[in-house]
Design a protein around this motif. Structure first.
Motif, PDB file in Angstrom:
ATOM      1  N   LEU A  47      26.026  -1.653  86.648  1.00  0.00           N
ATOM      2  CA  LEU A  47      27.250  -1.311  86.589  1.00  0.00           C
ATOM      3  C   LEU A  47      27.867  -1.082  85.170  1.00  0.00           C
ATOM      4  CD1 LEU A  47      30.174  -1.498  87.737  1.00  0.00           C
ATOM      5  CD2 LEU A  47      30.015  -3.974  87.085  1.00  0.00           C
ATOM      6  N   THR A  48      28.479   0.062  85.171  1.00  0.00           N
ATOM      7  CA  THR A  48      28.925   0.603  83.968  1.00  0.00           C
ATOM      8  C   THR A  48      30.513   0.767  84.150  1.00  0.00           C
ATOM      9  OG1 THR A  48      27.065   1.771  83.243  1.00  0.00           O
ATOM     10  CG2 THR A  48      29.068   2.383  82.054  1.00  0.00           C
ATOM     11  N   LEU A  49      31.382   0.043  83.028  1.00  0.00           N
ATOM     12  CA  LEU A  49      32.563  -0.082  83.396  1.00  0.00           C
ATOM     13  C   LEU A  49      33.277   0.924  82.207  1.00  0.00           C
ATOM     14  CD1 LEU A  49      33.457  -3.644  83.692  1.00  0.00           C
ATOM     15  CD2 LEU A  49      33.458  -1.926  85.497  1.00  0.00           C
ATOM     16  N   LYS A  50      34.397   1.719  82.629  1.00  0.00           N
ATOM     17  CA  LYS A  50      34.966   2.618  81.776  1.00  0.00           C
ATOM     18  C   LYS A  50      36.522   2.691  81.979  1.00  0.00           C
ATOM     19  CE  LYS A  50      31.191   6.039  81.290  1.00  0.00           C
ATOM     20  NZ  LYS A  50      30.762   7.232  81.231  1.00  0.00           N
ATOM     21  N   VAL A  51      37.074   2.740  80.772  1.00  0.00           N
ATOM     22  CA  VAL A  51      38.808   2.898  80.857  1.00  0.00           C
ATOM     23  C   VAL A  51      39.198   4.310  81.306  1.00  0.00           C
ATOM     24  CG1 VAL A  51      40.715   2.318  79.711  1.00  0.00           C
ATOM     25  CG2 VAL A  51      39.110   0.655  79.436  1.00  0.00           C
ATOM     26  N   GLY A  52      39.763   4.524  82.293  1.00  0.00           N
ATOM     27  CA  GLY A  52      40.172   5.823  82.519  1.00  0.00           C
ATOM     28  C   GLY A  52      41.667   5.831  83.323  1.00  0.00           C
ATOM     29  N   ASP A  53      42.442   7.050  83.361  1.00  0.00           N
ATOM     30  CA  ASP A  53      43.495   7.329  83.722  1.00  0.00           C
ATOM     31  C   ASP A  53      43.764   8.559  84.379  1.00  0.00           C
ATOM     32  OD1 ASP A  53      46.539   7.421  84.185  1.00  0.00           O
ATOM     33  OD2 ASP A  53      46.861   5.940  82.510  1.00  0.00           O
ATOM     34  N   ILE A  54      44.200   8.588  85.656  1.00  0.00           N
ATOM     35  CA  ILE A  54      44.570   9.684  86.375  1.00  0.00           C
ATOM     36  C   ILE A  54      45.539  10.531  85.926  1.00  0.00           C
ATOM     37  CG2 ILE A  54      45.282  10.448  88.918  1.00  0.00           C
ATOM     38  CD1 ILE A  54      43.940   7.650  89.922  1.00  0.00           C
ATOM     39  N   SER A  55      46.398  10.251  85.035  1.00  0.00           N
ATOM     40  CA  SER A  55      47.148  10.879  84.483  1.00  0.00           C
ATOM     41  C   SER A  55      46.584  12.018  83.558  1.00  0.00           C
ATOM     42  CB  SER A  55      48.310  10.086  83.737  1.00  0.00           C
ATOM     43  OG  SER A  55      47.764   9.603  82.739  1.00  0.00           O
ATOM     44  N   ASP A  56      45.280  11.773  83.153  1.00  0.00           N
ATOM     45  CA  ASP A  56      44.684  12.583  82.302  1.00  0.00           C
ATOM     46  C   ASP A  56      43.318  13.158  82.829  1.00  0.00           C
ATOM     47  OD1 ASP A  56      43.307  13.927  80.005  1.00  0.00           O
ATOM     48  OD2 ASP A  56      43.436  12.205  78.744  1.00  0.00           O
ATOM     49  N   GLU A  58      41.494  15.851  82.537  1.00  0.00           N
ATOM     50  CA  GLU A  58      40.396  16.415  81.535  1.00  0.00           C
ATOM     51  C   GLU A  58      39.489  15.242  81.433  1.00  0.00           C
ATOM     52  OE1 GLU A  58      43.666  17.335  81.518  1.00  0.00           O
ATOM     53  OE2 GLU A  58      43.516  19.543  82.086  1.00  0.00           O
ATOM     54  N   ALA A  59      40.177  14.208  80.632  1.00  0.00           N
ATOM     55  CA  ALA A  59      39.528  12.948  80.189  1.00  0.00           C
ATOM     56  C   ALA A  59      38.812  12.259  81.405  1.00  0.00           C
ATOM     57  CB  ALA A  59      40.301  12.094  79.516  1.00  0.00           C
ATOM     58  N   LEU A  60      39.390  12.108  82.508  1.00  0.00           N
ATOM     59  CA  LEU A  60      38.947  11.541  83.707  1.00  0.00           C
ATOM     60  C   LEU A  60      37.469  12.296  84.119  1.00  0.00           C
ATOM     61  CD1 LEU A  60      38.784   9.293  85.844  1.00  0.00           C
ATOM     62  CD2 LEU A  60      40.543  10.681  87.099  1.00  0.00           C
ATOM     63  N   LEU A  64      33.624  11.400  85.241  1.00  0.00           N
ATOM     64  CA  LEU A  64      32.992  11.607  86.602  1.00  0.00           C
ATOM     65  C   LEU A  64      31.893  12.266  86.931  1.00  0.00           C
ATOM     66  CD1 LEU A  64      36.445  12.107  88.425  1.00  0.00           C
ATOM     67  CD2 LEU A  64      35.163   9.984  88.353  1.00  0.00           C
ATOM     68  N   LYS A  65      31.722  13.337  85.579  1.00  0.00           N
ATOM     69  CA  LYS A  65      30.662  14.296  85.697  1.00  0.00           C
ATOM     70  C   LYS A  65      29.105  13.498  85.847  1.00  0.00           C
ATOM     71  CE  LYS A  65      32.725  18.198  83.182  1.00  0.00           C
ATOM     72  NZ  LYS A  65      32.607  18.724  81.926  1.00  0.00           N
ATOM     73  N   GLY A  66      28.215  14.270  86.618  1.00  0.00           N
ATOM     74  CA  GLY A  66      26.802  13.663  86.688  1.00  0.00           C
ATOM     75  C   GLY A  66      26.682  12.598  87.659  1.00  0.00           C
ATOM     76  N   HIS A  67      27.727  12.358  88.515  1.00  0.00           N
ATOM     77  CA  HIS A  67      27.565  11.365  89.669  1.00  0.00           C
ATOM     78  C   HIS A  67      26.934  12.108  90.874  1.00  0.00           C
ATOM     79  CE1 HIS A  67      29.734   8.715  86.763  1.00  0.00           C
ATOM     80  NE2 HIS A  67      29.112   7.807  87.320  1.00  0.00           N
ATOM     81  N   ASP A  68      26.576  11.206  91.848  1.00  0.00           N
ATOM     82  CA  ASP A  68      26.336  11.890  93.205  1.00  0.00           C
ATOM     83  C   ASP A  68      27.683  11.937  93.900  1.00  0.00           C
ATOM     84  OD1 ASP A  68      23.421  12.156  92.719  1.00  0.00           O
ATOM     85  OD2 ASP A  68      23.450  10.166  92.988  1.00  0.00           O
ATOM     86  N   LYS A  86      42.473  17.571  90.768  1.00  0.00           N
ATOM     87  CA  LYS A  86      42.060  18.294  89.682  1.00  0.00           C
ATOM     88  C   LYS A  86      40.891  17.609  88.867  1.00  0.00           C
ATOM     89  CE  LYS A  86      43.913  20.275  85.409  1.00  0.00           C
ATOM     90  NZ  LYS A  86      45.080  20.556  84.479  1.00  0.00           N
ATOM     91  N   ALA A  87      40.980  16.429  88.743  1.00  0.00           N
ATOM     92  CA  ALA A  87      39.981  15.666  87.945  1.00  0.00           C
ATOM     93  C   ALA A  87      38.724  15.611  88.474  1.00  0.00           C
ATOM     94  CB  ALA A  87      40.425  14.189  87.680  1.00  0.00           C
ATOM     95  N   VAL A  88      38.611  15.713  90.141  1.00  0.00           N
ATOM     96  CA  VAL A  88      37.519  15.779  90.828  1.00  0.00           C
ATOM     97  C   VAL A  88      36.814  17.102  90.820  1.00  0.00           C
ATOM     98  CG1 VAL A  88      36.333  15.427  93.310  1.00  0.00           C
ATOM     99  CG2 VAL A  88      38.219  13.720  92.433  1.00  0.00           C
ATOM    100  N   ARG A  89      37.841  18.142  90.747  1.00  0.00           N
ATOM    101  CA  ARG A  89      37.281  19.482  90.864  1.00  0.00           C
ATOM    102  C   ARG A  89      36.563  19.791  89.453  1.00  0.00           C
ATOM    103  NH1 ARG A  89      42.220  21.540  94.158  1.00  0.00           N
ATOM    104  NH2 ARG A  89      41.094  22.216  96.105  1.00  0.00           N
ATOM    105  N   LEU A  90      37.242  19.358  88.476  1.00  0.00           N
ATOM    106  CA  LEU A  90      36.888  19.869  87.065  1.00  0.00           C
ATOM    107  C   LEU A  90      35.593  19.027  86.701  1.00  0.00           C
ATOM    108  CD1 LEU A  90      40.111  19.359  85.011  1.00  0.00           C
ATOM    109  CD2 LEU A  90      38.552  21.324  85.252  1.00  0.00           C
ATOM    110  N   SER A  91      35.283  18.055  87.678  1.00  0.00           N
ATOM    111  CA  SER A  91      34.009  17.185  87.367  1.00  0.00           C
ATOM    112  C   SER A  91      32.772  18.011  87.637  1.00  0.00           C
ATOM    113  CB  SER A  91      33.988  15.815  87.765  1.00  0.00           C
ATOM    114  OG  SER A  91      33.765  15.938  89.183  1.00  0.00           O
ATOM    115  N   GLY A  92      32.974  18.693  88.631  1.00  0.00           N
ATOM    116  CA  GLY A  92      31.967  19.501  89.210  1.00  0.00           C
ATOM    117  C   GLY A  92      31.005  18.443  90.380  1.00  0.00           C
ATOM    118  N   VAL A  93      31.731  17.390  90.644  1.00  0.00           N
ATOM    119  CA  VAL A  93      31.065  16.498  91.869  1.00  0.00           C
ATOM    120  C   VAL A  93      31.878  16.969  93.178  1.00  0.00           C
ATOM    121  CG1 VAL A  93      30.655  14.281  92.594  1.00  0.00           C
ATOM    122  CG2 VAL A  93      30.504  14.813  90.220  1.00  0.00           C
ATOM    123  N   ARG A  94      31.045  17.569  94.095  1.00  0.00           N
ATOM    124  CA  ARG A  94      31.754  17.934  95.293  1.00  0.00           C
ATOM    125  C   ARG A  94      32.040  16.831  96.205  1.00  0.00           C
ATOM    126  NH1 ARG A  94      31.834  23.405  97.044  1.00  0.00           N
ATOM    127  NH2 ARG A  94      31.739  22.344  99.352  1.00  0.00           N
TER     128      ARG A  94
END
Length: 207
Positions: A47-56, A58-60, A64-68, A86-94
């Motif tokens: 388990l890895t925990l990260k602080v993230g916000d949907i309002s950003d 690009e940062a989110l 997300l990148k690199g996950h299955d 938008k964040a999901v699309r930018l991550s490249g994870v389908r």
């Protein structure tokens, strides 16, 4: 055992997100839990925990990148669905799974719970937000999305493993009650992750 997956869970510290995270970890998957605050989790292997916000977005997306696959368990009224997608699309994870809302399920042929007029006023904002979110995903042809919509009564409870799955209908028991626990919901969601059966579609769960 199935091959462990790298799963990003947005809203991992919420009521549903915690159960989904637990279920995924207990099945041997690697989880990145993302939330605006990540307190309340004991250290766990994988388990890895990260602080993230949907309002950003690009940062989110960078988290997300690199996950299955990505799971979103955030309350529909607590985020802008356009920014999340938008964040999901930018991550490249389908591959993307989301917690839906009971209001989008049918209580009669082609009649959703929202359309039926039976939902109490306090439930309408969340139901309508969940419906808008589902409609956006339906048009997201570039994402392999799935939405699991819970029963009307969706609360913490027991992990029984005894539940029913449906397609687009609200599941009710013989007494007309529609309910499911967060714990059993998490089982069904992880089952869908491990053996996808509802690609680009939504389905329901209840007792």
């Amino acid at each position: 055992m199935k091959t462990p997956l790298k799963i990003a869970i947005i809203g991992a510290t919420g009521a549903v997100g915690k159960r989904v995270t637990e279920e995924a970890l207990n099945r041997g998957h690697y989880v990145t839990g993302i939330a605006r605050t990540v307190s309340g989790f004991d250290p766990r292997n994988n388990l890895t925990l990260k602080v993230g916000d949907i309002s950003d977005p690009e940062a989110l997306a960078g988290m997300l990148k690199g996950h299955d696959l990505i799971v979103s368990s955030v309350k529909p009224t607590d985020f802008d669905p356009d920014k999340l997608i938008k964040a999901v699309r930018l991550s490249g994870v389908r591959k993307y799974l989301a917690v839906g809302g009971a209001g989008s399920l049918e209580v009669a042929p082609s009649v959703t719970a929202i359309d039926s007029g039976t939902l109490p006023d306090f439930a309408l904002p969340v139901a309508r937000a969940a419906q808008r979110y589902l409609n956006l995903l339906r048009s997201a042809e570039d994402l392999d999305w799935t939405v699991l919509a819970p029963a009307a009564e969706f609360t913490g409870g027991e992990r029984t493993g005894k539940f029913r799955l449906g397609t687009h209908e609200l599941i009710v028991d013989r007494n007309g009650k529609s309910a499911v626990s967060f714990e059993d919901y998490a089982i069904a969601l992880l089952d869908e992750i491990e053996e996808p059966r509802h690609l680009k579609d939504y389905f329901s769960i209840g007792y």
